[in-house]
Design a protein around this motif. Sequence first.
Motif, PDB file in Angstrom:
ATOM      1  N   LEU A 356     -47.791  65.452 -18.292  1.00  0.00           N
ATOM      2  CA  LEU A 356     -47.034  66.027 -19.404  1.00  0.00           C
ATOM      3  C   LEU A 356     -46.487  64.938 -20.330  1.00  0.00           C
ATOM      4  CD1 LEU A 356     -45.083  68.922 -17.629  1.00  0.00           C
ATOM      5  CD2 LEU A 356     -47.159  69.056 -18.999  1.00  0.00           C
ATOM      6  N   MET A 357     -46.151  63.780 -19.765  1.00  0.00           N
ATOM      7  CA  MET A 357     -45.690  62.676 -20.616  1.00  0.00           C
ATOM      8  C   MET A 357     -46.791  62.229 -21.569  1.00  0.00           C
ATOM      9  SD  MET A 357     -43.481  60.361 -17.926  1.00  0.00           S
ATOM     10  CE  MET A 357     -43.225  59.045 -19.109  1.00  0.00           C
ATOM     11  N   ASN A 359     -49.184  64.063 -22.569  1.00  0.00           N
ATOM     12  CA  ASN A 359     -49.410  65.178 -23.477  1.00  0.00           C
ATOM     13  C   ASN A 359     -48.386  65.199 -24.609  1.00  0.00           C
ATOM     14  OD1 ASN A 359     -48.974  68.311 -24.149  1.00  0.00           O
ATOM     15  ND2 ASN A 359     -51.084  67.987 -23.505  1.00  0.00           N
ATOM     16  N   VAL A 360     -47.104  64.975 -24.285  1.00  0.00           N
ATOM     17  CA  VAL A 360     -46.076  65.072 -25.323  1.00  0.00           C
ATOM     18  C   VAL A 360     -46.110  63.875 -26.272  1.00  0.00           C
ATOM     19  CG1 VAL A 360     -44.551  66.461 -23.892  1.00  0.00           C
ATOM     20  CG2 VAL A 360     -44.284  63.994 -23.906  1.00  0.00           C
ATOM     21  N   LEU A 361     -46.640  62.747 -25.823  1.00  0.00           N
ATOM     22  CA  LEU A 361     -46.770  61.619 -26.736  1.00  0.00           C
ATOM     23  C   LEU A 361     -47.717  61.942 -27.889  1.00  0.00           C
ATOM     24  CD1 LEU A 361     -46.931  58.547 -24.306  1.00  0.00           C
ATOM     25  CD2 LEU A 361     -45.199  58.976 -26.057  1.00  0.00           C
ATOM     26  N   LYS A 362     -48.614  62.899 -27.661  1.00  0.00           N
ATOM     27  CA  LYS A 362     -49.602  63.258 -28.683  1.00  0.00           C
ATOM     28  C   LYS A 362     -49.288  64.594 -29.353  1.00  0.00           C
ATOM     29  CE  LYS A 362     -52.768  63.135 -25.570  1.00  0.00           C
ATOM     30  NZ  LYS A 362     -54.075  63.282 -24.905  1.00  0.00           N
ATOM     31  N   VAL A 363     -48.118  65.182 -29.077  1.00  0.00           N
ATOM     32  CA  VAL A 363     -47.820  66.508 -29.610  1.00  0.00           C
ATOM     33  C   VAL A 363     -47.841  66.483 -31.140  1.00  0.00           C
ATOM     34  CG1 VAL A 363     -45.307  66.203 -29.635  1.00  0.00           C
ATOM     35  CG2 VAL A 363     -46.288  68.493 -29.366  1.00  0.00           C
ATOM     36  N   ILE A 402     -49.907  53.257 -36.518  1.00  0.00           N
ATOM     37  CA  ILE A 402     -49.255  54.270 -35.680  1.00  0.00           C
ATOM     38  C   ILE A 402     -50.192  54.692 -34.553  1.00  0.00           C
ATOM     39  CG2 ILE A 402     -48.302  56.604 -35.638  1.00  0.00           C
ATOM     40  CD1 ILE A 402     -47.434  56.210 -38.526  1.00  0.00           C
ATOM     41  N   ALA A 403     -51.477  54.863 -34.866  1.00  0.00           N
ATOM     42  CA  ALA A 403     -52.446  55.251 -33.848  1.00  0.00           C
ATOM     43  C   ALA A 403     -52.547  54.193 -32.744  1.00  0.00           C
ATOM     44  CB  ALA A 403     -53.814  55.480 -34.490  1.00  0.00           C
ATOM     45  N   VAL A 404     -52.591  52.931 -33.134  1.00  0.00           N
ATOM     46  CA  VAL A 404     -52.649  51.845 -32.147  1.00  0.00           C
ATOM     47  C   VAL A 404     -51.370  51.813 -31.323  1.00  0.00           C
ATOM     48  CG1 VAL A 404     -52.799  49.339 -31.848  1.00  0.00           C
ATOM     49  CG2 VAL A 404     -54.229  50.480 -33.549  1.00  0.00           C
ATOM     50  N   PHE A 405     -50.234  52.029 -31.971  1.00  0.00           N
ATOM     51  CA  PHE A 405     -48.956  52.041 -31.269  1.00  0.00           C
ATOM     52  C   PHE A 405     -48.907  53.183 -30.252  1.00  0.00           C
ATOM     53  CE2 PHE A 405     -44.339  53.164 -31.198  1.00  0.00           C
ATOM     54  CZ  PHE A 405     -43.899  51.999 -30.573  1.00  0.00           C
ATOM     55  N   LEU A 406     -49.411  54.344 -30.643  1.00  0.00           N
ATOM     56  CA  LEU A 406     -49.483  55.470 -29.706  1.00  0.00           C
ATOM     57  C   LEU A 406     -50.363  55.137 -28.515  1.00  0.00           C
ATOM     58  CD1 LEU A 406     -49.715  58.802 -31.781  1.00  0.00           C
ATOM     59  CD2 LEU A 406     -48.103  58.269 -29.954  1.00  0.00           C
ATOM     60  N   LEU A 407     -51.489  54.485 -28.775  1.00  0.00           N
ATOM     61  CA  LEU A 407     -52.390  54.068 -27.689  1.00  0.00           C
ATOM     62  C   LEU A 407     -51.670  53.132 -26.735  1.00  0.00           C
ATOM     63  CD1 LEU A 407     -55.231  53.979 -26.420  1.00  0.00           C
ATOM     64  CD2 LEU A 407     -55.733  52.059 -27.950  1.00  0.00           C
ATOM     65  N   LEU A 409     -48.534  53.033 -26.140  1.00  0.00           N
ATOM     66  CA  LEU A 409     -47.548  53.795 -25.384  1.00  0.00           C
ATOM     67  C   LEU A 409     -48.194  54.588 -24.251  1.00  0.00           C
ATOM     68  CD1 LEU A 409     -45.237  55.222 -28.214  1.00  0.00           C
ATOM     69  CD2 LEU A 409     -44.753  53.333 -26.657  1.00  0.00           C
ATOM     70  N   VAL A 410     -49.418  55.082 -24.489  1.00  0.00           N
ATOM     71  CA  VAL A 410     -50.094  55.914 -23.494  1.00  0.00           C
ATOM     72  C   VAL A 410     -50.690  55.070 -22.376  1.00  0.00           C
ATOM     73  CG1 VAL A 410     -52.055  57.469 -23.135  1.00  0.00           C
ATOM     74  CG2 VAL A 410     -50.558  57.785 -25.115  1.00  0.00           C
ATOM     75  N   ILE A 411     -51.168  53.863 -22.687  1.00  0.00           N
ATOM     76  CA  ILE A 411     -51.871  53.038 -21.690  1.00  0.00           C
ATOM     77  C   ILE A 411     -51.028  52.773 -20.438  1.00  0.00           C
ATOM     78  CG2 ILE A 411     -52.703  50.688 -21.271  1.00  0.00           C
ATOM     79  CD1 ILE A 411     -54.064  50.775 -23.969  1.00  0.00           C
ATOM     80  N   PRO A 412     -49.735  52.372 -20.544  1.00  0.00           N
ATOM     81  CA  PRO A 412     -48.967  52.141 -19.316  1.00  0.00           C
ATOM     82  C   PRO A 412     -48.835  53.390 -18.441  1.00  0.00           C
ATOM     83  CG  PRO A 412     -47.847  51.188 -21.206  1.00  0.00           C
ATOM     84  CD  PRO A 412     -48.959  52.019 -21.743  1.00  0.00           C
ATOM     85  N   VAL A 413     -48.662  54.544 -19.083  1.00  0.00           N
ATOM     86  CA  VAL A 413     -48.540  55.785 -18.320  1.00  0.00           C
ATOM     87  C   VAL A 413     -49.857  56.102 -17.622  1.00  0.00           C
ATOM     88  CG1 VAL A 413     -47.931  58.223 -18.462  1.00  0.00           C
ATOM     89  CG2 VAL A 413     -46.839  56.594 -20.005  1.00  0.00           C
ATOM     90  N   MET A 414     -50.976  55.928 -18.335  1.00  0.00           N
ATOM     91  CA  MET A 414     -52.288  56.167 -17.725  1.00  0.00           C
ATOM     92  C   MET A 414     -52.556  55.168 -16.594  1.00  0.00           C
ATOM     93  SD  MET A 414     -54.622  56.991 -21.089  1.00  0.00           S
ATOM     94  CE  MET A 414     -56.078  57.178 -20.078  1.00  0.00           C
ATOM     95  N   TRP A 415     -52.180  53.905 -16.799  1.00  0.00           N
ATOM     96  CA  TRP A 415     -52.380  52.883 -15.768  1.00  0.00           C
ATOM     97  C   TRP A 415     -51.595  53.228 -14.509  1.00  0.00           C
ATOM     98  CZ3 TRP A 415     -48.726  49.472 -13.654  1.00  0.00           C
ATOM     99  CH2 TRP A 415     -49.256  48.467 -12.831  1.00  0.00           C
ATOM    100  N   PHE A 416     -50.366  53.690 -14.693  1.00  0.00           N
ATOM    101  CA  PHE A 416     -49.553  54.101 -13.553  1.00  0.00           C
ATOM    102  C   PHE A 416     -50.217  55.253 -12.806  1.00  0.00           C
ATOM    103  CE2 PHE A 416     -46.467  57.214 -11.964  1.00  0.00           C
ATOM    104  CZ  PHE A 416     -45.786  56.453 -11.023  1.00  0.00           C
ATOM    105  N   ASN A 417     -50.755  56.213 -13.555  1.00  0.00           N
ATOM    106  CA  ASN A 417     -51.389  57.382 -12.939  1.00  0.00           C
ATOM    107  C   ASN A 417     -52.652  56.978 -12.174  1.00  0.00           C
ATOM    108  OD1 ASN A 417     -51.099  60.108 -12.471  1.00  0.00           O
ATOM    109  ND2 ASN A 417     -52.451  60.709 -14.144  1.00  0.00           N
ATOM    110  N   VAL A 418     -53.482  56.129 -12.768  1.00  0.00           N
ATOM    111  CA  VAL A 418     -54.713  55.688 -12.108  1.00  0.00           C
ATOM    112  C   VAL A 418     -54.388  54.894 -10.849  1.00  0.00           C
ATOM    113  CG1 VAL A 418     -56.724  54.187 -12.345  1.00  0.00           C
ATOM    114  CG2 VAL A 418     -56.086  55.715 -14.220  1.00  0.00           C
TER     115      VAL A 418
END
Length: 427
Positions: A356-357, A359-363, A402-407, A409-418
């Motif tokens: 969900l984190m 997901n909401v980063l891209k809302v 902004i798109a790169v900044f969003l990426l 922000l998402v990478i650490p969360v994805m890395w944690f999940n993987v």
Amino acid sequence: MTGTRTTIAALFLLPALVLLGALVVYPIGYSVVRSFYDQSGDGFAGFDNYQALFTDDGIRTALKNNVIWVVFAPTVATALGLIFAVLTERVRWGTAFKLVVFMPMAISMLAAGIIFRLVYDQDPDKGVANAVWVGVHDTFAQSSAFPKAHPGRESPLRPAGGGAFVTKEPVRAGEPVTLPLVGVAPDLMPDDAKPAAKPEAEPGKITGTTWQDFTRGKGVGTLNAPDASETGYAGMRIEAVKDGEVVASATAAADGTFTLPASAEGALLRLPADNFKEPYNGLDWLGPSLVTPAIIGSYIWMWAGFAMVLIAAGLAGVPRELLEAARVDGATEWQVFRRVTVPLLAPVLAVVTVTLMINVLKVFDLVFIIAPGSSQDDANVLALELYRKGFAEDQPGVASAIAVFLLLLVIPVMWFNVRRLRREVRR
């Protein structure tokens, strides 16, 4: 033989790799490169576009709102999903309840945005949220029936400040008083209102009438005197004021008549402002202060079902022996839930929260549709600001940043999940 298998595997993977490169790798690479160029794309801008992320007011507001989204939306949705999953585990209609809660997931973000734009409508006759809110409010504090009432021509009343009206002259016992007003539509008069009656004099008392001094038709009716077609202001509050203090008060009857005791002799009659306050129309859900929480509420409505289904699946795998052992040892249901159920569900809760984190980063959809133009700046998020900078304001360099900044922000969360998933596989 090994080389042949590797070649075959590569051939099978090639279409997927081509699509991955065309749809993911190339856009990311192009966005990174474009973020270092100016608006035209010809001049190298260095880190100017990235500097705008922290100096542009719109982007800073979007960043602040994204933090609010990431903190509250996944937390509340996961908590609700956990509560629903646990509470519906032992009831017969649990499956039906889960189906109803999960059903919003079948609705697109666009449709959900349109639904909640109507739910949050300011008009209680249209917006469900304000219809409920106004219904609860009016149960305890009834709104006035005369919000637009005011003195007419040659009226014996004058404004007293704060929305109240007061007589121009003190009243005398035995002399009837007329308090005519205009401004209330006939169809908005109280249901119990009756034709206005002329006040009758009573020795030692102050009598009077307050009514709607208006008869349809030009030149029809007598000014400052009740006519047959005019109705009384049923329920109007009248106060007798001397030296700034209320010495007596009365409430008008259905025909507008009222009576005050002898203590009102020589006082000014005041119609308090409470008689004329505007009807309560609920909260401005889509105003600047509440628009972000309101949109987060619509997101939770959609995604709480997703969290519930995943948590319920994890709950089904929890060993019942552990729960029963805790109960046998004397643990209460709350202790079993807090000390046994939640720790065993921690991996599932982490999956749901992290998902969900991301997901909401891209809302984008809900904010774009629900927030009206007047408060869209206050509800702004990074994905929406990316769209506005890239298409509405023609600043592709800043949009790419902004798109790169969003990426990032998402990478650490994805890395944690993987990383967490790999640990689960090793176990």
